[in-house]
Design an enzyme around this catalytic site. Sequence first.
Site, PDB file in Angstrom:
ATOM      1  N   HIS A   1       0.684   0.445  10.546  1.00  0.00           N
ATOM      2  CA  HIS A   1       1.050  -0.934  10.220  1.00  0.00           C
ATOM      3  C   HIS A   1       2.412  -0.956   9.530  1.00  0.00           C
ATOM      4  O   HIS A   1       2.842   0.033   8.949  1.00  0.00           O
ATOM      5  CB  HIS A   1      -0.013  -1.577   9.326  1.00  0.00           C
ATOM      6  CG  HIS A   1      -0.215  -0.888   8.005  1.00  0.00           C
ATOM      7  ND1 HIS A   1      -0.849   0.324   7.875  1.00  0.00           N
ATOM      8  CD2 HIS A   1       0.149  -1.246   6.760  1.00  0.00           C
ATOM      9  CE1 HIS A   1      -0.869   0.685   6.611  1.00  0.00           C
ATOM     10  NE2 HIS A   1      -0.266  -0.244   5.891  1.00  0.00           N
ATOM     11  N   HIS A   2       3.065  -2.067   9.581  1.00  0.00           N
ATOM     12  CA  HIS A   2       4.421  -2.270   9.035  1.00  0.00           C
ATOM     13  C   HIS A   2       5.496  -1.520   9.809  1.00  0.00           C
ATOM     14  O   HIS A   2       6.632  -1.413   9.332  1.00  0.00           O
ATOM     15  CB  HIS A   2       4.517  -1.875   7.553  1.00  0.00           C
ATOM     16  CG  HIS A   2       3.620  -2.655   6.641  1.00  0.00           C
ATOM     17  ND1 HIS A   2       3.027  -3.836   6.996  1.00  0.00           N
ATOM     18  CD2 HIS A   2       3.218  -2.411   5.364  1.00  0.00           C
ATOM     19  CE1 HIS A   2       2.286  -4.280   5.985  1.00  0.00           C
ATOM     20  NE2 HIS A   2       2.381  -3.435   4.988  1.00  0.00           N
TER      21      HIS A   2
ATOM     22  N   GLU B   1       9.430 -10.615  -2.148  1.00  0.00           N
ATOM     23  CA  GLU B   1      10.483  -9.605  -2.276  1.00  0.00           C
ATOM     24  C   GLU B   1      11.882 -10.212  -2.332  1.00  0.00           C
ATOM     25  O   GLU B   1      12.771  -9.670  -2.989  1.00  0.00           O
ATOM     26  CB  GLU B   1      10.393  -8.610  -1.125  1.00  0.00           C
ATOM     27  CG  GLU B   1       9.187  -7.688  -1.189  1.00  0.00           C
ATOM     28  CD  GLU B   1       7.950  -8.261  -0.499  1.00  0.00           C
ATOM     29  OE1 GLU B   1       6.938  -7.544  -0.408  1.00  0.00           O
ATOM     30  OE2 GLU B   1       8.007  -9.437  -0.059  1.00  0.00           O
TER      31      GLU B   1
ATOM     32  N   GLY C   1      18.664 -33.689  -1.702  1.00  0.00           N
ATOM     33  CA  GLY C   1      18.944 -32.841  -0.554  1.00  0.00           C
ATOM     34  C   GLY C   1      20.087 -31.865  -0.723  1.00  0.00           C
ATOM     35  O   GLY C   1      20.512 -31.553  -1.834  1.00  0.00           O
TER      36      GLY C   1
ATOM     37  N   ASP D   1      18.184 -29.589  -6.090  1.00  0.00           N
ATOM     38  CA  ASP D   1      16.801 -29.693  -5.622  1.00  0.00           C
ATOM     39  C   ASP D   1      16.585 -28.944  -4.311  1.00  0.00           C
ATOM     40  O   ASP D   1      15.557 -28.291  -4.123  1.00  0.00           O
ATOM     41  CB  ASP D   1      16.389 -31.162  -5.479  1.00  0.00           C
ATOM     42  CG  ASP D   1      17.350 -31.973  -4.614  1.00  0.00           C
ATOM     43  OD1 ASP D   1      18.492 -31.538  -4.411  1.00  0.00           O
ATOM     44  OD2 ASP D   1      16.955 -33.076  -4.166  1.00  0.00           O
TER      45      ASP D   1
ATOM     46  N   ASP E   1       0.802  -1.222   0.000  1.00  0.00           N
ATOM     47  CA  ASP E   1       0.000   0.000   0.000  1.00  0.00           C
ATOM     48  C   ASP E   1       0.835   1.272   0.000  1.00  0.00           C
ATOM     49  O   ASP E   1       0.382   2.309  -0.476  1.00  0.00           O
ATOM     50  CB  ASP E   1      -1.002   0.005   1.161  1.00  0.00           C
ATOM     51  CG  ASP E   1      -0.352  -0.049   2.536  1.00  0.00           C
ATOM     52  OD1 ASP E   1       0.822  -0.467   2.608  1.00  0.00           O
ATOM     53  OD2 ASP E   1      -1.015   0.303   3.522  1.00  0.00           O
TER      54      ASP E   1
ATOM     55  N   GLY F   1      26.699 -16.447  -1.590  1.00  0.00           N
ATOM     56  CA  GLY F   1      26.287 -17.846  -1.521  1.00  0.00           C
ATOM     57  C   GLY F   1      24.950 -18.090  -0.858  1.00  0.00           C
ATOM     58  O   GLY F   1      24.803 -19.035  -0.082  1.00  0.00           O
TER      59      GLY F   1
ATOM     60  N   GLU G   1      26.148 -29.081   1.887  1.00  0.00           N
ATOM     61  CA  GLU G   1      26.101 -29.185   3.344  1.00  0.00           C
ATOM     62  C   GLU G   1      26.478 -30.586   3.807  1.00  0.00           C
ATOM     63  O   GLU G   1      27.142 -30.752   4.835  1.00  0.00           O
ATOM     64  CB  GLU G   1      24.705 -28.811   3.860  1.00  0.00           C
ATOM     65  CG  GLU G   1      24.442 -27.326   3.922  1.00  0.00           C
ATOM     66  CD  GLU G   1      24.073 -26.725   2.579  1.00  0.00           C
ATOM     67  OE1 GLU G   1      23.931 -27.477   1.594  1.00  0.00           O
ATOM     68  OE2 GLU G   1      23.933 -25.490   2.500  1.00  0.00           O
TER      69      GLU G   1
ATOM     70  N   ASN H   1      19.486 -34.579  -6.419  1.00  0.00           N
ATOM     71  CA  ASN H   1      20.421 -35.481  -5.735  1.00  0.00           C
ATOM     72  C   ASN H   1      20.070 -35.612  -4.262  1.00  0.00           C
ATOM     73  O   ASN H   1      20.939 -35.797  -3.413  1.00  0.00           O
ATOM     74  CB  ASN H   1      21.879 -35.027  -5.933  1.00  0.00           C
ATOM     75  CG  ASN H   1      22.097 -33.572  -5.571  1.00  0.00           C
ATOM     76  OD1 ASN H   1      21.212 -32.897  -5.047  1.00  0.00           O
ATOM     77  ND2 ASN H   1      23.289 -33.073  -5.839  1.00  0.00           N
TER      78      ASN H   1
END
Length: 576
Positions: free
Chosen positions: A123-124, A60, A483, A454, A38, A423, A487, A481
């Site tokens: 608001h916000h 966003e 997951g 994925d 708004d 990253g 990591e 692959n």
Amino acid sequence: MATDIRTSELKEPVDVAEYLFRRLHEIGIRSIHGVPGDYNLVALDYITKNGLNWVGNCNELNAGYAADGYARVKGMSAIVTTFGVGELSAVNALAGAYSEYVPVVHIVGVPSTLSQRDGMLLHHTLGNGDFNVFANMSRQISCAVAPLNDPHDAAALIDNAIRECWLQSRPVYVTLPTDVVQKKVEGARLKTKLDLDFPPNDKEKEDYVVEMVLKRLQEAKNPVILVDACAIRHRALEEVHALVHTTNLPVFVTPMGKSAINETLPNYGGVYAGDGSNAGVATRIEAADLVLSIGAIKSDFNTSGFTYRVSQLNTIDFHSHMVRVRYSEYPGVRMNGVLKKLVDKIQTGDVSVHPGPVPNNDIPHSEISSPSPTITQAWFWPRLGQWLRPKDVVITETGTANFGIWETRFPEYVTAISQVLWGSIGYATGACQGAAMAVKELDRGQRTILFTGDGSFQLTAQEVSTCLRNKLNPIIFVINNDGYTIERFIHGMEDAYNDVQPWNYTSLPLAFGSPASEHIALSVKTKDDVEKLFSDEAFATSDKLRFVEILMEKDDAPQALKLTAAASAKTNERKE
């Protein structure tokens, strides 16, 4: 009454929002990313009125990633969010753009100046009457901040912000209060184009630095050139290419510098990333007695865990803010001017040239001889290099795709997009949408091609919807692959926190509302499947969005990723 008197004194009054969007149009931006709210709705009315296209992203954060990808292809971009809730959602993406020197104009629709003055409980907000708190957050990731609270200085602030965004190649933050959108500024200023030329170096200082560099270069017996990301971001590629052609020295790139150099050149030697370098590259560079390092960003992922072995005594660093010759620094001397003069002064025979390694897209013998039909990382990335075409725009997610692409030798004029330093997981899918929009506007027959895992894809999958909404036709490869592979290699190979929910990936374009006749979706599970796909000319040249799921093993990764992940794990474990 004072406002009326001032407006009557303007030669060509235009609304603040019109002035802003006309300036963005002037510098080549044609699409504005973002999400309506708004506090920005009235400003959004000015976008199409001034020859711009409203993209309309799903959130966003995605819009910020998309603006980043658009800027890397088009040169600069803009995003519009709303106060507080909208702008904070985009902060991660804008921080990435700041980290990686990507110029994005962030326009935030904010409450009226009267509401701010009175500290209204709107608001916000945080409910404490502080309307500057979010601007103060963004100030840390912006090279300029322009609060357009007063039409008296709004035009000057807009011009300065856009100029700084371009010159520093980093985001700027512009606030547009609801009651200022339609206030008047001097439109006659628009007749004078923005001056986006880099300020020239001090001539005496620049000449001295050129002589120092030339002296070291003439003395060197085995020099090489190493090009990194800031040569791209700070618009020094024309000078770099001239240096490469004039000297014929072996030239290499870093992972972040991928595509900075025409990889079909006979003196192109491959990717240098310390222990994760292409075959023969580390030996060649680390044996050099002079490395002309242009635009270096020596981060952990860009150096395979800080495994560079190049002495500063054998290095000349060229940057946007200084040049360093060995250990002597020359601040305020921009690399563009130095490189140009260096090329002008070099004479035939001045430079000692010893050829470097020649990379190719040959698949490793072990993969060729293997009877297994499974698609492996070691097989896929060299094979991809045989399928890519000149002018392709290739986006790779930080993960197996980003590390795998090091093994792909590009055809000429390819643009590579990745986010090696920041990253942020999910970046590449959002960036793909922005890049595809820029490619569509340029209309040069380019393809936009995304490679993402994925796990990463699941964070920003909605941008496939935005691509369809804007009739964009990227080729999206989702590496399934099972997951979060990068990591897993850092920590937790079998732990549940590195798993993701399996999706029916090829059904997503349908779920996002695309009729089956208006896109191509398929899954490839074997090397033969990939070969059939890569030999399909109709697929390669289709004007439809193409969505491909590639199945790979979860414990398979490029060697460079394994090395970098191991180094990252050690860094994370450091103790006093």
